[in-house]
Design an enzyme around this catalytic site. Structure first.
Site, PDB file in Angstrom:
ATOM      1  N   HIS A  36       0.828  -1.207   0.000  1.00  0.00           N
ATOM      2  CA  HIS A  36       0.000   0.000   0.000  1.00  0.00           C
ATOM      3  C   HIS A  36       0.860   1.252   0.000  1.00  0.00           C
ATOM      4  CE1 HIS A  36      -3.132   2.868   1.477  1.00  0.00           C
ATOM      5  NE2 HIS A  36      -3.871   2.141   0.655  1.00  0.00           N
ATOM      6  N   CYS A  37       1.990   1.196   0.669  1.00  0.00           N
ATOM      7  CA  CYS A  37       2.874   2.362   0.779  1.00  0.00           C
ATOM      8  C   CYS A  37       3.517   2.756  -0.548  1.00  0.00           C
ATOM      9  CB  CYS A  37       3.983   2.093   1.791  1.00  0.00           C
ATOM     10  SG  CYS A  37       3.431   1.622   3.431  1.00  0.00           S
TER      11      CYS A  37
END
EC number: 3.5.3.12
Length: 371
Positions: A362-363
């Protein structure tokens, strides 16, 4: 053709919310996903070659159902172009590191079909008070460049914020952590009430749910996207630890108590789905020895605990791309996610190399919503 107008609100101009813009949920349809190419030798071991393979695997999984743009510094352009399949679009987009969720734009949509973005202030997760590297000048220009590429309005927000610090349900609710958004190394002049108002103004939300802390040893000062996220309106996934001897267990219980007592902007109670915590996971000697040691960047030492979490996944149009981090728990986490997203294919990608750099799937991604 006239160039697009770049909107930079100030005290006497309209905010995105007053103009009808709002941030949609990640599980809403996308037009594209944006990523950056890893290369920092003080973040990514062995010249970032193992990390580049992991990033390429994530990009390929997402590209099965949506366009993927990968921004690359000029000196890595040819390498990235050779490593990535032809259908993944490689663009020259200089950065200081590869965390597109935090340095990239937060996209907004309008009911009439327009796309816009928020350009938050960025200080590398704390500036000179606990920040992870210096300088971050290239990162600060990424949002402006993407706005130019897409020809969309850019709203300049008067606050430090990273994309991983928030999740929204697309129906007026935002979830975040006090540890991050109220940290004095971000916005020391803003109190909770003022922070909530800015989130309403720039994201078009109505309600903020505050969790106390993020994951144990999360170097972002507790980003919510490593602990908890919306998977549907009224439903969240929460990283969960049952081991009372682990500091993460108390963090999970605190978060669960808040979530179970909360309601969303529509007045619905929240259903909480627990995802097992991988590990605990620690940096090995050989993993730390492959890194450059610089005074200007966050140290990564043998034995340091990493903030591993299965919640750090990406919701693509036809898939959920999740990190594979621990053979003991990978399949259990995958089965839970498949149950939460029955109409999508859950794709597991070996992601330890991404976690070694301080974050996960997600980062390193940022969705561009469909309009």
């Amino acid at each position: 053709m006239n160039p697009p107008q770049i909107e930079s609100p100030s005290a006497d101009t309209a905010t995105p919310a007053t103009l009808g813009f709002a941030m949609p949920a990640e599980f809403a349809p996308h037009d594209a996903c944006w990523m950056l190419w890893p290369q920092r030798p003080d973040t990514w071991r062995y010249g970032a070659k193992p990390a580049q393979q992991a990033f390429a695997a994530v990009a390929c999984a997402i590209a099965e159902s949506e366009t993927v743009f990968v921004g690359v510094n000029d000196d890595q352009y040819e390498n990235a172009r050779h490593q990535l399949p032809a259908h993944i679009r490689v663009v020259e987009l200089s950065s200081n590191d590869a965390w597109m969720r935090d340095v990239g734009p937060t996209f907004l949509t309008h009911p009439d079909g327009r796309l816009a973005m928020v350009d938050w202030e960025f200080n590398a997760w704390g500036g000179l008070d606990g920040g992870l590297y210096f300088p971050w000048d290239k990162d600060k220009r990424i949002r402006t460049k993407i706005a130019e590429m897409l020809g969309i309005p850019r709203f300049t927000a008067p606050m430090v914020l990273e994309g991983g610090a928030l999740h929204v349900d697309g129906e007026g609710t935002l979830i975040t952590t006090e540890e991050c958004l109220l940290n004095p190394n971000r916005n020391p002049g803003l109190n909770r009430r003022e922070m909530e108002q800015l989130l309403r103004d720039y994201l078009g939300i109505d309600k903020v749910i505050w969790l106390p802390r993020g994951c144990h040893r999360d170097e972002t000062d507790g980003h919510v996207d490593n602990l908890c996220c919306f998977v549907a309106p009224g439903q969240v996934a929460l990283s969960w630890c049952d081991d009372d001897a682990d500091p993460q267990a108390a963090i999970c219980r605190e978060a669960l108590a808040v979530l179970e007592a909360a309601s969303d902007a529509k007045g619905r109670p929240l259903s909480v789905h627990k995802l097992p915590q991988p590990g605990p996971l620690y940096i090995a000697e050989d993993e730390a020895s492959g890194l450059d040691r610089l005074d200007s960047s966050h140290p990564r030492r043998p034995g340091d605990r990493m903030a591993g979490s299965y919640v750090n996944f990406y919701i693509a149009n036809a898939a959920v791309v999740m990190p594979l981090l621990d053979p003991v728990h990978d399949e259990e986490a995958k089965a839970i996610l498949q149950g939460l997203f029955p109409d999508k294919r859950v794709i597991g990608v070996p992601a330890r190399e991404i976690l070694l750099g301080g974050g996960n799937i997600h980062c390193i991604t940022q969705q561009q919503p469909r309009v």
